[in-house]
Design a protein around this motif. Sequence first.
Motif, PDB file in Angstrom:
ATOM      1  N   PRO A  28       0.835  -1.194   0.000  1.00  0.00           N
ATOM      2  CA  PRO A  28       0.000   0.000   0.000  1.00  0.00           C
ATOM      3  C   PRO A  28       0.878   1.255   0.000  1.00  0.00           C
ATOM      4  CG  PRO A  28      -0.480  -1.400   1.910  1.00  0.00           C
ATOM      5  CD  PRO A  28       0.662  -1.998   1.192  1.00  0.00           C
ATOM      6  N   ALA A  48       5.129  -1.142   5.107  1.00  0.00           N
ATOM      7  CA  ALA A  48       3.818  -0.788   4.553  1.00  0.00           C
ATOM      8  C   ALA A  48       2.669  -1.329   5.393  1.00  0.00           C
ATOM      9  CB  ALA A  48       3.701  -1.286   3.120  1.00  0.00           C
ATOM     10  N   ARG A  49       2.828  -2.518   5.925  1.00  0.00           N
ATOM     11  CA  ARG A  49       1.742  -3.101   6.717  1.00  0.00           C
ATOM     12  C   ARG A  49       1.676  -2.525   8.125  1.00  0.00           C
ATOM     13  NH1 ARG A  49       2.924  -5.501   2.572  1.00  0.00           N
ATOM     14  NH2 ARG A  49       1.506  -6.803   1.419  1.00  0.00           N
ATOM     15  N   LEU A 109       1.762   5.439   0.190  1.00  0.00           N
ATOM     16  CA  LEU A 109       1.346   6.644   0.883  1.00  0.00           C
ATOM     17  C   LEU A 109       0.538   7.497  -0.081  1.00  0.00           C
ATOM     18  CD1 LEU A 109       4.578   7.825   2.765  1.00  0.00           C
ATOM     19  CD2 LEU A 109       2.497   6.929   3.775  1.00  0.00           C
ATOM     20  N   ARG A 128       2.260   0.622   8.890  1.00  0.00           N
ATOM     21  CA  ARG A 128       1.685   1.960   8.845  1.00  0.00           C
ATOM     22  C   ARG A 128       0.216   1.981   8.429  1.00  0.00           C
ATOM     23  NH1 ARG A 128       4.999   3.735   3.650  1.00  0.00           N
ATOM     24  NH2 ARG A 128       3.585   2.907   2.080  1.00  0.00           N
ATOM     25  N   SER A 129      -0.284   0.870   7.906  1.00  0.00           N
ATOM     26  CA  SER A 129      -1.699   0.882   7.485  1.00  0.00           C
ATOM     27  C   SER A 129      -2.624   0.267   8.496  1.00  0.00           C
ATOM     28  CB  SER A 129      -1.875   0.183   6.155  1.00  0.00           C
ATOM     29  OG  SER A 129      -1.371  -1.125   6.162  1.00  0.00           O
TER      30      SER A 129
END
Length: 141
Positions: free
Chosen positions: A63, A137-138, A65, A140-141
């Motif tokens: 994912p 990525a994981r 930003l 921060r999501s």
Amino acid sequence: MRFRVRKFAHILERSGLALAGAACGVFVAAHVGSSVPLLTTQGFLVLMMLSGALGFYLGIDTPQLPFHPHDEASPEEPKIDTAEFLSAVGTFLATLTAFFAVAIIILREDPHIAWTSLIMLGWIIGVIMQIVAGAIARLRS
């Protein structure tokens, strides 16, 4: 129903990426193992397959930003998406080394051990970059 189909398609896509990573790992392991007798074990082959599968599963399709061109100079947001950058470079490096390994196998070349070491190093760095990118990525999501 539509959510389940999208979820299934996403899992199918990620599984395909993991299989591609495992296949790349097999090719790198086959080349490196044929050049370094100590690395001809099944354990080394499985390790290379698993690292490739994990790297390609986590590191591709991370994912991103949100992109805001008007906030480019904003000090609280980084200018470069670290996960996206690591994913791109890691994927390129891992697949490039797998490509060279396949080419060496197909063309039946016998490169100097330095080239084989460089292929192994490129594979390791690329896969690690993918795994780190996926973790960032994981988280921060």
